[in-house]
Write an enzyme that holds these catalytic residues in place. Structure first.
Site, PDB file in Angstrom:
ATOM      1  N   ASP A  25       0.826  -1.228   0.000  1.00  0.00           N
ATOM      2  CA  ASP A  25       0.000   0.000   0.000  1.00  0.00           C
ATOM      3  C   ASP A  25       0.855   1.270   0.000  1.00  0.00           C
ATOM      4  OD1 ASP A  25      -2.135  -1.694   0.195  1.00  0.00           O
ATOM      5  OD2 ASP A  25      -2.463  -1.373   2.344  1.00  0.00           O
TER       6      ASP A  25
HETATM    7  P1  NAP Z   1       0.846  -3.997   3.093  1.00  0.00           P
HETATM    8  O1  NAP Z   1       0.267  -3.040   2.127  1.00  0.00           O
HETATM    9  O2  NAP Z   1      -0.027  -4.574   4.127  1.00  0.00           O
HETATM   10  O3  NAP Z   1       1.479  -5.179   2.213  1.00  0.00           O
HETATM   11  C1  NAP Z   1       2.254  -6.163   2.782  1.00  0.00           C
HETATM   12  C2  NAP Z   1       2.682  -7.113   1.666  1.00  0.00           C
HETATM   13  O4  NAP Z   1       3.629  -7.999   2.257  1.00  0.00           O
HETATM   14  C3  NAP Z   1       1.557  -7.965   1.137  1.00  0.00           C
HETATM   15  O5  NAP Z   1       1.120  -7.502  -0.119  1.00  0.00           O
HETATM   16  C4  NAP Z   1       2.145  -9.379   1.092  1.00  0.00           C
HETATM   17  O6  NAP Z   1       2.067  -9.868  -0.232  1.00  0.00           O
HETATM   18  C5  NAP Z   1       3.597  -9.186   1.510  1.00  0.00           C
HETATM   19  N1  NAP Z   1       4.099 -10.272   2.358  1.00  0.00           N
HETATM   20  C6  NAP Z   1       3.485 -10.894   3.379  1.00  0.00           C
HETATM   21  N2  NAP Z   1       4.263 -11.849   3.880  1.00  0.00           N
HETATM   22  C7  NAP Z   1       5.415 -11.832   3.172  1.00  0.00           C
HETATM   23  C8  NAP Z   1       6.612 -12.582   3.220  1.00  0.00           C
HETATM   24  N3  NAP Z   1       6.785 -13.583   4.106  1.00  0.00           N
HETATM   25  N4  NAP Z   1       7.593 -12.283   2.346  1.00  0.00           N
HETATM   26  C9  NAP Z   1       7.428 -11.296   1.441  1.00  0.00           C
HETATM   27  N5  NAP Z   1       6.295 -10.559   1.341  1.00  0.00           N
HETATM   28  C10 NAP Z   1       5.312 -10.825   2.199  1.00  0.00           C
HETATM   29  O7  NAP Z   1       2.104  -3.390   3.824  1.00  0.00           O
HETATM   30  P2  NAP Z   1       2.677  -1.907   3.834  1.00  0.00           P
HETATM   31  O8  NAP Z   1       3.028  -1.467   2.454  1.00  0.00           O
HETATM   32  O9  NAP Z   1       3.718  -1.907   4.895  1.00  0.00           O
HETATM   33  O10 NAP Z   1       1.452  -0.983   4.246  1.00  0.00           O
HETATM   34  C11 NAP Z   1       0.954  -0.941   5.538  1.00  0.00           C
HETATM   35  C12 NAP Z   1      -0.548  -0.950   5.485  1.00  0.00           C
HETATM   36  O11 NAP Z   1      -1.027  -1.296   6.772  1.00  0.00           O
HETATM   37  C13 NAP Z   1      -1.158   0.402   5.141  1.00  0.00           C
HETATM   38  O12 NAP Z   1      -2.367   0.237   4.445  1.00  0.00           O
HETATM   39  C14 NAP Z   1      -1.426   1.007   6.537  1.00  0.00           C
HETATM   40  O13 NAP Z   1      -2.432   1.998   6.523  1.00  0.00           O
HETATM   41  C15 NAP Z   1      -1.844  -0.234   7.282  1.00  0.00           C
HETATM   42  N6  NAP Z   1      -1.611  -0.238   8.713  1.00  0.00           N
HETATM   43  C16 NAP Z   1      -0.573   0.457   9.234  1.00  0.00           C
HETATM   44  C17 NAP Z   1      -0.335   0.440  10.572  1.00  0.00           C
HETATM   45  C18 NAP Z   1       0.794   1.247  11.150  1.00  0.00           C
HETATM   46  O14 NAP Z   1       0.609   1.896  12.158  1.00  0.00           O
HETATM   47  N7  NAP Z   1       1.955   1.189  10.539  1.00  0.00           N
HETATM   48  C19 NAP Z   1      -1.142  -0.354  11.421  1.00  0.00           C
HETATM   49  C20 NAP Z   1      -2.187  -1.096  10.850  1.00  0.00           C
HETATM   50  C21 NAP Z   1      -2.405  -1.014   9.479  1.00  0.00           C
HETATM   51  P3  NAP Z   1       2.051 -11.449  -0.503  1.00  0.00           P
HETATM   52  O15 NAP Z   1       0.920 -12.002   0.268  1.00  0.00           O
HETATM   53  O16 NAP Z   1       1.894 -11.561  -1.980  1.00  0.00           O
HETATM   54  O17 NAP Z   1       3.366 -11.974  -0.033  1.00  0.00           O
END
Ligand code: NAP
Length: 462
Positions: A388
């Protein structure tokens, strides 16, 4: 004795303020935590020794028991589960304030019949409202985060109007409760409304906004504690509660800014619910794969690399092998740094904590605003389990639920490699068109396993 207690409270308050100040920098955060814990220990002991009905042995037995439970959970909890744990902490904080307010109300009924103390009475009402909302709101946030209930927004027609009516009802009944303090009917009604409002304000908020909600509930738990400080006439509780209340609201604002959303927009809910067909059924994304050997060659020939870590790095626990990758690149004089998005991962500071654990120095971690202009001049961006936070739809697609969220400009680099297991979506549940861009290559597989292989290929090249 009283003077000694006041001095202890003063020392505790100074330690809280110094601790919070240190928490603002990653490298000092541990010291900040320790200072605040010492402050809390002093505050608890100083408070309890004033109570004749509790002996010192009992005080220390309780501290040991509580400390042991805390230590057990703190060492056992996985990094990815920290937001759930914080939700529980906030909930119990709210519950504690709520329970103290109610017990003070019911235990001191006779006193209230003789003389009325407006500060005490208003503080009880405030504590019941904020403590109750914090408790049930945090429990719903906890259930959403651990998947026990759906993370999708739960909405119904007229929801916001209904919440407003409940709040107005609370205020009206609170006036009656204030005027009829010995009548248990009014306070019971207030308890029910407060608990209900907590549930109703959190259910319409989608999973992607949960971190903001948890931060806000953290602030509420501080405000409830502050009100309880007035009930108990305990100055250190007022100071600690205000600090938690203020810092929680500041963090909430920072997070809203990072997502380019207003707090009202977050609280009115529905994020992640309005995924339109245009956002979901866009053209199929055709990707180009890259193997570990080719990836290693791309690293070897780059002169600048930016790593964008995300939630997947935490899942794979790939931070240590990324440090090895960094060491290999730096041996080759490749400029190597990390781009940190404020909401990457699942909690504020998630990436900083993991990379620090792998002994990657803080000066390599560059915040989004400072690094975003560097991407166009970067040879290789390596996205490790982020999705994201690098999704260009946030800039280009007004129908996307993440439209408006500031993102890392990873797509602007000359070459992008994405390490993830599949075409799985990120937290917001939306496709990422970046994966189909001409300059983007997919390195499929668990991040730790594939990067380990890339590192070993690079080593073989020397
Ligand atoms: P993300 O958008 O949640 O994407 C994480 C990606 O990691 C997934 O697409 C997944 O794809 C991949 N993944 C999972 N396990 C993996 C592994 N073992 N090896 C390699 N890839 C792996 O993560 P982000 O870009 O960090 O974004 C964070 C999101 O979480 C935002 O939408 C944010 O608003 C939200 N959020 C943030 C917080 C905070 O405070 N930081 C808290 C809660 C939510 P695959 O399944 O294809 O591997």
């Amino acid at each position: 004795m009283t003077i000694a207690i006041q001095i202890a409270y003063l020392i505790a308050s100074i330690l809280f303020i110094a601790g919070i100040k240190l928490l603002s920098k990653t490298k000092d955060a541990r010291r900040g935590n320790i200072l605040s814990s010492i402050g809390m220990f002093i505050a608890i002991v100083a408070t309890l020794v004033t109570i004749d009905s509790i002996s010192l042995v009992e005080i220390f037995a309780c501290i040991l028991l509580g400390g042991a439970i805390g230590l057990y959970y703190a060492t056992k909890v996985e990094m990815t589960k920290i937001p759930e744990m914080v939700a529980l902490f906030n909930g119990f904080g709210g519950l504690a304030s709520f329970a103290v307010a109610l017990s003070d109300h019911f235990l001191n009924t006779e006193v209230k019949m003789i003389e009325m103390d407006p500060v005490n009475s208003i503080s009880i009402l405030v504590s019941v409202l904020i403590g109750g909302v914090t408790f049930t709101g945090s429990m719903v946030a906890w259930l959403k985060l651990n998947g026990k209930i759906s993370g999708s927004p739960i909405t119904f027609k007229g929801q916001h109007a209904f919440n407003l009516v409940l709040l107005i009802a609370f205020l009206v009944i609170a006036v009656f409760a204030f005027l009829n303090q010995t009548d248990p009917f009014y306070i019971t009604m207030l308890v029910i409304i407060a608990l209900l409002v907590g549930v109703l304000i959190v259910i319409p908020i989608g999973g992607a906004d949960m971190p903001v909600v948890i931060s806000l509930l953290n602030s509420y738990s501080g405000m409830a504690a502050c009100a309880t400080g007035f009930i108990l006439n305990n100055k250190v509780l007022i100071v600690a509660g205000s600090l938690v209340g203020a810092s929680g609201i500041i963090l909430t604002q920072i997070m809203c800014k990072a997502m380019n959303r207003s707090l009202t927009n977050v609280l009115l809910g529905g994020f992640g619910q309005t995924v339109t067909s245009a956002a979901q059924d866009g053209p199929e994304i055709v990707v180009k794969e890259v193997g570990v050997e080719e990836a290693a060659m791309l690293f070897d020939s780059a002169s600048s690399v930016i790593v964008v870590p995300g939630y997947g790095m935490a899942v794979a626990q790939a931070q240590h092998v990324i440090r090895e990758l960094m060491e290999q690149c730096e041996k080759r004089n490749i400029d190597f740094k990390f781009a940190i998005h404020p909401v990457a991962g699942r909690m504020p500071g998630h990436m900083n904590v993991l990379l620090a654990e792998a002994n990657i120095s803080y000066d390599k971690l560059i915040e989004m605003e400072s690094i975003n202009d560097d991407f166009p001049n970067t040879d290789l961006v390596f996205i490790v389990g982020a999705n994201d936070v690098v999704n260009p739809a946030a800039r280009t697609n007004p129908q996307s639920p993440i439209f408006g969220m500031p993102i890392l400009n990873a797509d602007k680099a000359r070459t992008v490699i994405v390490s993830k297991r599949s075409m799985g979506k990120g937290y917001a549940g939306v496709e990422n068109e970046l994966f189909g861009y001409p300059n983007c290559l997919m390195l499929f597989g668990d991040a730790k396993q594939t990067i380990t292989k890339v590192v070993s290929e690079i080593k073989d090249m020397s």
